[in-house]
Design a protein around this motif. Sequence first.
Motif, PDB file in Angstrom:
ATOM      1  N   LEU A 187       0.835  -1.202   0.000  1.00  0.00           N
ATOM      2  CA  LEU A 187       0.000   0.000   0.000  1.00  0.00           C
ATOM      3  C   LEU A 187       0.867   1.249   0.000  1.00  0.00           C
ATOM      4  O   LEU A 187       0.618   2.196  -0.769  1.00  0.00           O
ATOM      5  CB  LEU A 187      -0.916  -0.005   1.221  1.00  0.00           C
ATOM      6  CG  LEU A 187      -1.870   1.184   1.349  1.00  0.00           C
ATOM      7  CD1 LEU A 187      -2.913   1.144   0.245  1.00  0.00           C
ATOM      8  CD2 LEU A 187      -2.548   1.169   2.719  1.00  0.00           C
ATOM      9  N   ALA A 188       1.892   1.266   0.843  1.00  0.00           N
ATOM     10  CA  ALA A 188       2.772   2.426   0.907  1.00  0.00           C
ATOM     11  C   ALA A 188       3.523   2.624  -0.403  1.00  0.00           C
ATOM     12  O   ALA A 188       3.703   3.764  -0.855  1.00  0.00           O
ATOM     13  CB  ALA A 188       3.765   2.262   2.060  1.00  0.00           C
ATOM     14  N   TYR A 189       3.927   1.536  -1.023  1.00  0.00           N
ATOM     15  CA  TYR A 189       4.680   1.641  -2.287  1.00  0.00           C
ATOM     16  C   TYR A 189       3.779   2.075  -3.438  1.00  0.00           C
ATOM     17  O   TYR A 189       4.127   2.986  -4.200  1.00  0.00           O
ATOM     18  CB  TYR A 189       5.332   0.300  -2.604  1.00  0.00           C
ATOM     19  CG  TYR A 189       6.113   0.300  -3.890  1.00  0.00           C
ATOM     20  CD1 TYR A 189       7.333   0.963  -3.983  1.00  0.00           C
ATOM     21  CD2 TYR A 189       5.628  -0.363  -5.017  1.00  0.00           C
ATOM     22  CE1 TYR A 189       8.044   0.973  -5.172  1.00  0.00           C
ATOM     23  CE2 TYR A 189       6.330  -0.365  -6.204  1.00  0.00           C
ATOM     24  CZ  TYR A 189       7.542   0.304  -6.284  1.00  0.00           C
ATOM     25  OH  TYR A 189       8.249   0.306  -7.460  1.00  0.00           O
ATOM     26  N   ASN A 190       2.616   1.429  -3.559  1.00  0.00           N
ATOM     27  CA  ASN A 190       1.745   1.729  -4.694  1.00  0.00           C
ATOM     28  C   ASN A 190       1.189   3.150  -4.653  1.00  0.00           C
ATOM     29  O   ASN A 190       1.118   3.830  -5.685  1.00  0.00           O
ATOM     30  CB  ASN A 190       0.580   0.740  -4.739  1.00  0.00           C
ATOM     31  CG  ASN A 190       1.016  -0.640  -5.199  1.00  0.00           C
ATOM     32  OD1 ASN A 190       2.133  -0.822  -5.677  1.00  0.00           O
ATOM     33  ND2 ASN A 190       0.157  -1.625  -5.025  1.00  0.00           N
ATOM     34  N   TYR A 191       0.775   3.593  -3.465  1.00  0.00           N
ATOM     35  CA  TYR A 191       0.154   4.909  -3.353  1.00  0.00           C
ATOM     36  C   TYR A 191       1.140   5.977  -2.887  1.00  0.00           C
ATOM     37  O   TYR A 191       1.209   7.053  -3.465  1.00  0.00           O
ATOM     38  CB  TYR A 191      -1.039   4.852  -2.384  1.00  0.00           C
ATOM     39  CG  TYR A 191      -2.223   4.110  -2.938  1.00  0.00           C
ATOM     40  CD1 TYR A 191      -3.233   4.783  -3.625  1.00  0.00           C
ATOM     41  CD2 TYR A 191      -2.343   2.741  -2.772  1.00  0.00           C
ATOM     42  CE1 TYR A 191      -4.331   4.099  -4.123  1.00  0.00           C
ATOM     43  CE2 TYR A 191      -3.440   2.048  -3.277  1.00  0.00           C
ATOM     44  CZ  TYR A 191      -4.427   2.738  -3.953  1.00  0.00           C
ATOM     45  OH  TYR A 191      -5.512   2.065  -4.463  1.00  0.00           O
ATOM     46  N   GLY A 192       1.893   5.645  -1.839  1.00  0.00           N
ATOM     47  CA  GLY A 192       2.792   6.650  -1.289  1.00  0.00           C
ATOM     48  C   GLY A 192       3.951   6.990  -2.192  1.00  0.00           C
ATOM     49  O   GLY A 192       4.363   8.156  -2.275  1.00  0.00           O
TER      50      GLY A 192
END
Length: 227
Positions: free
Chosen positions: A185-190
């Motif tokens: 989640l952090a990689y895809n969005y952040g």
Amino acid sequence: MNELLQSLLNNPAITTALGPAFGETLVMVGISALATVLIGLPLGVVLFVTQPGGLAENRGLNVVLGSIVVNITRSIPFAILMVCLIPVTRLLVGTAIGPQAAAVSLTIGCVPFFARLVETGLREVHPGKVDAAHAMGSTRLQTVWKVLLPEALPSLVASVTTTVVALIGYSAMAGLIGGGGLGRLAYNYGYQRYQPEVMVVVLIILVLLVQLVQVAGDALVRRVDHR
């Protein structure tokens, strides 16, 4: 502050994807933590009892398990280990992506680490207690089960706590290469979608999760420590 909160609440990554991602992280950590303890505890005991001067000294087995299996596995960076284990993961669980697949790599990566912690914890047991058990006619297995493990229980609980904390960090890394969870989640969005607020929320959750595990582990250590 109100604008920041409004931005967080209006972000679909936080309102819809955060819950499932958190659940995937718990699955990864839970499965791998249980498997690591079930495999790493006996391995650590074997490393301890087969060392020179141990209860069941066996230099050959100790060298194979300690110097080759444990040390070599521990020396491989986790990201590289996960990539190398993709064929093994696919063979065991039928897929190389998802939290169940990541749990395989997490377990293999953390078992050697936990085994060394177990070995260190057993070394803290006073040799006189082992000698006393032998004097009363205890077998090797009885000595391990009724003397070594109970006496080293506080250290073992602390080792489990340290291992779970490490698994939480590794699980975030596993998300970068198909493991899912908060790391993905952090990689895809952040990162990929330039939404730093998602990265901040994920970091806060991971920090709180680590703190919760550490506090619970410390409390349990105090509870089982009767020295």
